[in-house]
Design an enzyme around this catalytic site. Structure first.
Site, PDB file in Angstrom:
ATOM      1  N   SER A 155       0.831  -1.202   0.000  1.00 50.38           N
ATOM      2  CA  SER A 155       0.000   0.000   0.000  1.00 50.38           C
ATOM      3  C   SER A 155       0.867   1.255   0.000  1.00 50.38           C
ATOM      4  O   SER A 155       1.641   1.472  -0.933  1.00 50.38           O
ATOM      5  CB  SER A 155      -0.957  -0.052   1.195  1.00 50.38           C
ATOM      6  OG  SER A 155      -2.000   0.884   1.059  1.00 50.38           O
ATOM      7  N   ASP A 249     -10.163  -3.617  -5.407  1.00 50.76           N
ATOM      8  CA  ASP A 249      -9.367  -2.558  -4.793  1.00 50.76           C
ATOM      9  C   ASP A 249      -9.227  -1.433  -5.810  1.00 50.76           C
ATOM     10  O   ASP A 249      -8.814  -1.674  -6.945  1.00 50.76           O
ATOM     11  CB  ASP A 249      -7.992  -3.130  -4.420  1.00 50.76           C
ATOM     12  CG  ASP A 249      -7.059  -2.133  -3.755  1.00 50.76           C
ATOM     13  OD1 ASP A 249      -7.356  -0.924  -3.746  1.00 50.76           O
ATOM     14  OD2 ASP A 249      -6.014  -2.562  -3.249  1.00 50.76           O
ATOM     15  N   HIS A 279      -8.102  -4.993  -0.543  1.00 48.89           N
ATOM     16  CA  HIS A 279      -6.952  -4.282   0.013  1.00 48.89           C
ATOM     17  C   HIS A 279      -6.722  -4.727   1.463  1.00 48.89           C
ATOM     18  O   HIS A 279      -7.662  -4.934   2.221  1.00 48.89           O
ATOM     19  CB  HIS A 279      -7.210  -2.778  -0.027  1.00 48.89           C
ATOM     20  CG  HIS A 279      -5.982  -1.955   0.147  1.00 48.89           C
ATOM     21  ND1 HIS A 279      -5.138  -1.642  -0.895  1.00 48.89           N
ATOM     22  CD2 HIS A 279      -5.430  -1.375   1.248  1.00 48.89           C
ATOM     23  CE1 HIS A 279      -4.136  -0.906  -0.457  1.00 48.89           C
ATOM     24  NE2 HIS A 279      -4.292  -0.733   0.852  1.00 48.89           N
TER      25      HIS A 279
END
Length: 312
Positions: A155, A249, A279
């Site tokens: 991320s 996502d 995610h």
């Protein structure tokens, strides 16, 4: 409307519901301190412990202005490579403890030494503070070890890993590769997964814009490569790159676009979109079959790149 009932299996739904019980979808409406408390509690609930044989040492990288906490994981007497790991958390959450077990397992399964970096967080430290710390961590690793250095992150951490890769081209100890796990790379929000998965479970476009605003403050940093690697105009000479994203996502298209631009520039890049995944699924690697398989893919990618192999 995307039909998540068809895309997401029962195991993953159970993970989503468990996550939401600790970290509700409206968490971004709380204060930053409250968000951090909620996130830290959730991470503790998912903590899976260390695999047998892994040790960890917490230390610090000294810079002229501040210390950067790090945690060094070892599983073998002499590792053959170093994995520099940057954690996720939207640039406002997380630290050495949030991804502690992930790094320990990556160390044990790959056999490499893993160094987790506790970079400074926004809003106390806005961009480019996190990037500067990531660069300092790379410089420290390059000066401390005489081993191949792999960059890895999930991320927000994937963003930092990619930004460091762009900034260290031509460096005498340039990374041997990068493994990016559902990274946010500053892609076009008017197309692709940003549209089809704008309201995905676990992460929405509203969340992304909140994190972006907190990280940047009142400034527009969309054209800054150190903030948005996809803003670069030159994708040549980047290290071999593996990007693994989640289908459900909004960030998945960033992985696809980044891989395509590296390949077009003559580099090595491989993008894989995990079907039905959401995610943050690293925390589901022990309870969801698809997440377990993906973590194995991540470990295999790190192992191959550190050896100089390209099996893709």
């Amino acid at each position: 409307m995307t039909d998540y009932a068809k895309l997401i299996d029962a195991e993953t739904w159970a993970f989503i519901e468990r996550t939401n019980s600790y970290y509700p979808p409206d968490t971004i409406d709380y204060t930053i301190d409250q968000q951090r408390g909620i996130y830290d509690r959730m991470c503790r609930q998912f903590f899976a412990g260390y695999p047998e044989g892994v040790t960890a040492q917490t230390a610090a990288i000294k810079t002229p202005s501040h210390d950067i906490p790090i945690r060094i994981y070892r599983a073998l007497p002499e590792a053959s490579a170093i994995v520099l790991y940057f954690h996720g958390g939207g640039f406002i959450l997380g630290g050495l403890d949030s991804h502690d077990d992930v790094c320990a397992e990556l160390c044990q399964r790959s056999g490499y030494e893993v160094v987790s970096v506790d970079y400074r967080l926004a809003p106390e430290h806005k961009h480019p503070a996190a990037f500067d710390d990531a660069m300092s961590a790379f410089a420290w690793a390059a000066g401390t070890y005489r081993l191949p250095i792999l960059l890895c992150g999930d991320s927000a951490g994937g963003n930092l890993a990619a930004a460091v890769s762009h900034a260290t081209r031509g460096h005498g100890r340039a990374p041997v590769g990068q493994v990016l796990i559902y990274p946010g790379l500053g892609g076009d929000q008017s197309t692709g997964s940003y549209v089809t998965h704008a309201e995905a479970p676990m992460l929405t476009v509203r969340d992304l814009n909140f994190y972006k605003q907190i990280r940047a403050g009142e400034r527009d940093v969309s054209g800054d490569v150190t903030s948005a690697p996809l803003a670069d105009t030159d994708f040549s000479d980047l290290p071999p790159t593996v990007i693994i994203t989640a289908q459900c996502d909004p960030l998945s298209s960033d992985g696809e676009a980044y891989s395509s631009r590296i390949s077009t520039a003559g580099g090595k890049a491989w993008w894989f979109e995990e079907p039905g995944m959401v995610h943050g699924y690293l925390r589901a690697r022990h309870t969801v079959g698809r997440a377990r398989a993906s973590f194995s893919r991540i470990v295999d990618a790190a192992s191959a790149l550190c050896k100089g192999d390209w099996p893709y």
